[in-house]
Design a protein around this motif. Structure first.
Motif, PDB file in Angstrom:
ATOM      1  N   ARG A 253     -17.177 -24.772  20.485  1.00  0.00           N
ATOM      2  CA  ARG A 253     -18.243 -23.774  20.370  1.00  0.00           C
ATOM      3  C   ARG A 253     -17.699 -22.366  20.630  1.00  0.00           C
ATOM      4  O   ARG A 253     -18.089 -21.402  19.951  1.00  0.00           O
ATOM      5  CB  ARG A 253     -19.386 -24.099  21.342  1.00  0.00           C
ATOM      6  N   LEU A 254     -16.796 -22.236  21.597  1.00  0.00           N
ATOM      7  CA  LEU A 254     -16.175 -20.934  21.858  1.00  0.00           C
ATOM      8  C   LEU A 254     -15.410 -20.453  20.636  1.00  0.00           C
ATOM      9  O   LEU A 254     -15.392 -19.254  20.334  1.00  0.00           O
ATOM     10  CB  LEU A 254     -15.248 -21.019  23.074  1.00  0.00           C
ATOM     11  N   LEU A 255     -14.774 -21.393  19.928  1.00  0.00           N
ATOM     12  CA  LEU A 255     -14.064 -21.021  18.705  1.00  0.00           C
ATOM     13  C   LEU A 255     -15.040 -20.510  17.648  1.00  0.00           C
ATOM     14  O   LEU A 255     -14.762 -19.512  16.966  1.00  0.00           O
ATOM     15  CB  LEU A 255     -13.272 -22.214  18.170  1.00  0.00           C
ATOM     16  N   ILE A 266     -12.979 -14.034  21.356  1.00  0.00           N
ATOM     17  CA  ILE A 266     -11.818 -13.566  20.590  1.00  0.00           C
ATOM     18  C   ILE A 266     -10.631 -13.347  21.524  1.00  0.00           C
ATOM     19  O   ILE A 266      -9.508 -13.787  21.247  1.00  0.00           O
ATOM     20  CB  ILE A 266     -12.162 -12.266  19.840  1.00  0.00           C
ATOM     21  N   ASP A 267     -10.877 -12.678  22.661  1.00  0.00           N
ATOM     22  CA  ASP A 267      -9.798 -12.428  23.618  1.00  0.00           C
ATOM     23  C   ASP A 267      -9.240 -13.732  24.169  1.00  0.00           C
ATOM     24  O   ASP A 267      -8.026 -13.870  24.382  1.00  0.00           O
ATOM     25  CB  ASP A 267     -10.309 -11.550  24.764  1.00  0.00           C
ATOM     26  N   THR A 268     -10.127 -14.695  24.413  1.00  0.00           N
ATOM     27  CA  THR A 268      -9.686 -15.991  24.922  1.00  0.00           C
ATOM     28  C   THR A 268      -8.714 -16.650  23.953  1.00  0.00           C
ATOM     29  O   THR A 268      -7.640 -17.128  24.346  1.00  0.00           O
ATOM     30  CB  THR A 268     -10.900 -16.915  25.157  1.00  0.00           C
ATOM     31  N   PHE A 269      -9.065 -16.674  22.672  1.00  0.00           N
ATOM     32  CA  PHE A 269      -8.201 -17.350  21.704  1.00  0.00           C
ATOM     33  C   PHE A 269      -6.969 -16.529  21.347  1.00  0.00           C
ATOM     34  O   PHE A 269      -5.962 -17.091  20.903  1.00  0.00           O
ATOM     35  CB  PHE A 269      -9.005 -17.781  20.482  1.00  0.00           C
ATOM     36  N   ASP A 270      -7.023 -15.214  21.563  1.00  0.00           N
ATOM     37  CA  ASP A 270      -5.795 -14.424  21.488  1.00  0.00           C
ATOM     38  C   ASP A 270      -4.801 -14.923  22.535  1.00  0.00           C
ATOM     39  O   ASP A 270      -3.607 -15.115  22.249  1.00  0.00           O
ATOM     40  CB  ASP A 270      -6.093 -12.938  21.736  1.00  0.00           C
ATOM     41  N   ASP A 271      -5.304 -15.125  23.758  1.00  0.00           N
ATOM     42  CA  ASP A 271      -4.448 -15.627  24.838  1.00  0.00           C
ATOM     43  C   ASP A 271      -3.946 -17.032  24.537  1.00  0.00           C
ATOM     44  O   ASP A 271      -2.766 -17.349  24.750  1.00  0.00           O
ATOM     45  CB  ASP A 271      -5.230 -15.653  26.159  1.00  0.00           C
ATOM     46  N   VAL A 272      -4.848 -17.899  24.072  1.00  0.00           N
ATOM     47  CA  VAL A 272      -4.473 -19.285  23.784  1.00  0.00           C
ATOM     48  C   VAL A 272      -3.386 -19.334  22.714  1.00  0.00           C
ATOM     49  O   VAL A 272      -2.372 -20.027  22.859  1.00  0.00           O
ATOM     50  CB  VAL A 272      -5.713 -20.098  23.348  1.00  0.00           C
ATOM     51  N   SER A 273      -3.585 -18.590  21.633  1.00  0.00           N
ATOM     52  CA  SER A 273      -2.614 -18.634  20.537  1.00  0.00           C
ATOM     53  C   SER A 273      -1.266 -18.065  20.958  1.00  0.00           C
ATOM     54  O   SER A 273      -0.208 -18.596  20.580  1.00  0.00           O
ATOM     55  CB  SER A 273      -3.161 -17.874  19.315  1.00  0.00           C
ATOM     56  N   THR A 274      -1.275 -17.012  21.758  1.00  0.00           N
ATOM     57  CA  THR A 274      -0.016 -16.427  22.244  1.00  0.00           C
ATOM     58  C   THR A 274       0.749 -17.408  23.111  1.00  0.00           C
ATOM     59  O   THR A 274       1.963 -17.601  22.952  1.00  0.00           O
ATOM     60  CB  THR A 274      -0.292 -15.136  23.033  1.00  0.00           C
ATOM     61  N   ASN A 275       0.047 -18.051  24.030  1.00  0.00           N
ATOM     62  CA  ASN A 275       0.713 -18.974  24.948  1.00  0.00           C
ATOM     63  C   ASN A 275       1.162 -20.260  24.261  1.00  0.00           C
ATOM     64  O   ASN A 275       2.230 -20.800  24.576  1.00  0.00           O
ATOM     65  CB  ASN A 275      -0.201 -19.290  26.129  1.00  0.00           C
ATOM     66  N   LEU A 276       0.369 -20.766  23.308  1.00  0.00           N
ATOM     67  CA  LEU A 276       0.789 -21.962  22.576  1.00  0.00           C
ATOM     68  C   LEU A 276       2.002 -21.659  21.696  1.00  0.00           C
ATOM     69  O   LEU A 276       2.930 -22.476  21.599  1.00  0.00           O
ATOM     70  CB  LEU A 276      -0.362 -22.504  21.733  1.00  0.00           C
ATOM     71  N   ALA A 277       2.009 -20.500  21.053  1.00  0.00           N
ATOM     72  CA  ALA A 277       3.172 -20.131  20.249  1.00  0.00           C
ATOM     73  C   ALA A 277       4.413 -20.038  21.127  1.00  0.00           C
ATOM     74  O   ALA A 277       5.501 -20.507  20.751  1.00  0.00           O
ATOM     75  CB  ALA A 277       2.919 -18.808  19.536  1.00  0.00           C
ATOM     76  N   MET A 278       4.265 -19.440  22.308  1.00  0.00           N
ATOM     77  CA  MET A 278       5.398 -19.341  23.229  1.00  0.00           C
ATOM     78  C   MET A 278       5.858 -20.724  23.684  1.00  0.00           C
ATOM     79  O   MET A 278       7.067 -20.993  23.801  1.00  0.00           O
ATOM     80  CB  MET A 278       5.006 -18.487  24.431  1.00  0.00           C
ATOM     81  N   LEU A 279       4.909 -21.630  23.923  1.00  0.00           N
ATOM     82  CA  LEU A 279       5.272 -22.991  24.319  1.00  0.00           C
ATOM     83  C   LEU A 279       6.045 -23.697  23.211  1.00  0.00           C
ATOM     84  O   LEU A 279       7.091 -24.319  23.462  1.00  0.00           O
ATOM     85  CB  LEU A 279       4.009 -23.789  24.673  1.00  0.00           C
ATOM     86  N   PHE A 280       5.541 -23.621  21.976  1.00  0.00           N
ATOM     87  CA  PHE A 280       6.257 -24.263  20.871  1.00  0.00           C
ATOM     88  C   PHE A 280       7.645 -23.641  20.681  1.00  0.00           C
ATOM     89  O   PHE A 280       8.617 -24.351  20.405  1.00  0.00           O
ATOM     90  CB  PHE A 280       5.441 -24.154  19.577  1.00  0.00           C
ATOM     91  N   PHE A 281       7.726 -22.322  20.860  1.00  0.00           N
ATOM     92  CA  PHE A 281       9.017 -21.654  20.747  1.00  0.00           C
ATOM     93  C   PHE A 281       9.970 -22.147  21.829  1.00  0.00           C
ATOM     94  O   PHE A 281      11.151 -22.418  21.564  1.00  0.00           O
ATOM     95  CB  PHE A 281       8.822 -20.141  20.855  1.00  0.00           C
TER      96      PHE A 281
END
Length: 396
Positions: A253-255, A266-281
């Motif tokens: 629902r937040l999405l 929007i800010d929440t998923f900015d954080d989520v996407s940044t941290n997940l990308a860093m994790l995969f990297f």
């Protein structure tokens, strides 16, 4: 061939336990039967709704010396054990009188014999878990084929499930990483054609929950359903996670709110996407080159991962995103939120990080753009259950 037992897989989480009767076919593929029972711990008398775990740093210190359980931990631990026993009993009543062979996956760090929980970020420590459960089952007249061998890692069991289920996504690849996001984050790995438990590679690779970003948050916050709510609650609104749940404001629902323009979402998923990308990297670089010091650690006393390991220069065939996080990724692919952000962030990291070998860069970013075909989402929601059952079967 008929087995002299009923095989039971158990997936324990922070709020509930899922118990399934599991079948194994002649090809050693596991599948769920139609007998299951899922119970929330809150349905058991004595449940502490506002339970607050001991801080994780204290738990990590005490697990190597003497564990001092609080009265609340003892009470909440007993609730969890009784809930598991009740769920198992509900299934046992529907089966023939053959004994049960039980495989169990629970989060947290385990005791030296593997039968207890000695550190757990989101719940009580239960050092005598398996013994207590066996005693409860005996009181209920339920016979076991053999004692519970261990409380396995729910993360490892996701990997085993993906390897042995007919639709598992580890089956047809040699090298793959799995990130499952539900109540917590589950990491699993297959390298050179074999499952590689994270506990066996601790000297050079960390679990997601161990990694801490610059804000002092575990990366697990950004990979798990409850963690994403926590980010929304603690960083961008004053709405408690409990209130979010009461209002049905779960990550899906937040999405939706983010795609509709809600600033906090929007800010929440900015954080989520940044941290997940860093994790995969971090995953793909650590496997290929060794630790690059991209994160700090939740446990400040953790040893720095070694640069050397036997799988260096390995390129992953597949990165699998599972459980509720996988569902969220699928949901996001029709918008510019989350998945496209992860793709853009990860592309940028690979293309701009200095010193990465050209073979690595060209493999993951042919033509300067992330190869999205390497990524897939798993439809195997009950991977931990299947993995737990298969582990018990393989270790008879």
């Amino acid at each position: 061939m008929d087995k002299p037992f009923h095989l039971i897989g158990i997936d324990g989480g922070a709020t509930k336990v899922s118990v399934w009767n599991v079948n194994i076919n002649d090809n050693n593929n596991v599948e769920l039967s139609d007998q299951s029972s899922t119970l929330s711990y809150s349905e058991t008398d004595g449940y502490i709704s506002d339970f607050s775990p001991i801080i994780i740093q204290t738990q990590l210190t005490e697990m190597n010396s003497s564990i001092h359980l609080t009265d609340h931990e003892l009470q909440q631990g007993d609730v969890i054990v009784r809930t598991c026993a009740t769920a198992i009993a509900r299934i046992a009543k529907k089966l023939s009188e053959k004994p049960l062979l039980i495989g169990m996956g629970f989060p947290g760090l385990k005791s030296s014999d593997g039968r207890g929980i000695v550190a757990l970020a989101n719940g009580p420590r239960i050092p005598d878990f398996a013994e207590s459960l066996e005693n409860k089952l005996s009181e209920l007249g339920i016979n076991l084929f053999q004692p519970i061998s261990r409380l396995g890692s729910d993360a490892d069991y996701c990997g085993i499930g993906e390897e042995y289920a007919s639709i598992g996504q580890f089956k047809d690849v040699q090298n793959a990483y799995y990130l499952g996001g539900g109540t917590g984050a589950a990491d699993a790995l297959k390298l050179k054609g074999k499952l590689v438990p994270f506990d066996n590679i601790k000297p050079w690779l960390t679990k997601s929950w161990e990694l801490m970003n610059q804000l002092g948050n575990s990366v697990e916050r950004y990979a798990s359903a409850g963690g994403i709510q926590w980010v929304y609650s603690n960083h961008y609104t004053s709405i408690s996670v409990e209130e979010l749940n009461n209002k049905g404001l779960y990550p899906n629902r937040l999405l939706e709110m983010a795609t509709q323009g809600d600033p906090a979402a929007i800010d929440t998923f900015d954080d989520v996407s940044t941290n997940l990308a860093m994790l995969f990297f971090e995953r793909i670089t650590t496997i290929y080159t060794g630790w690059l010091d991209l994160f700090e650690f939740v446990n400040p006393n953790r040893d720095i991962p070694s640069l050397e390991h036997p799988f260096r220069q390995t390129l992953l065939d597949r990165i699998i995103i599972g459980q509720r996080l996988g569902d969220l990724i699928d949901q996001s692919k029709s918008s510019h939120i989350l998945w496209k952000q992860i793709v853009n962030n990860l592309t940028h990291m690979i293309m701009t990080y200095e010193g990465l070998p050209s073979k690595f860069v060209h493999y993951y970013c042919p033509d300067g753009q992330l190869n999205e075909k390497i990524f897939s989402t798993s439809q195997l929601r009950e991977a931990p259950v299947l993995g737990a059952a298969m582990d018990a079967y393989l270790n008879i």
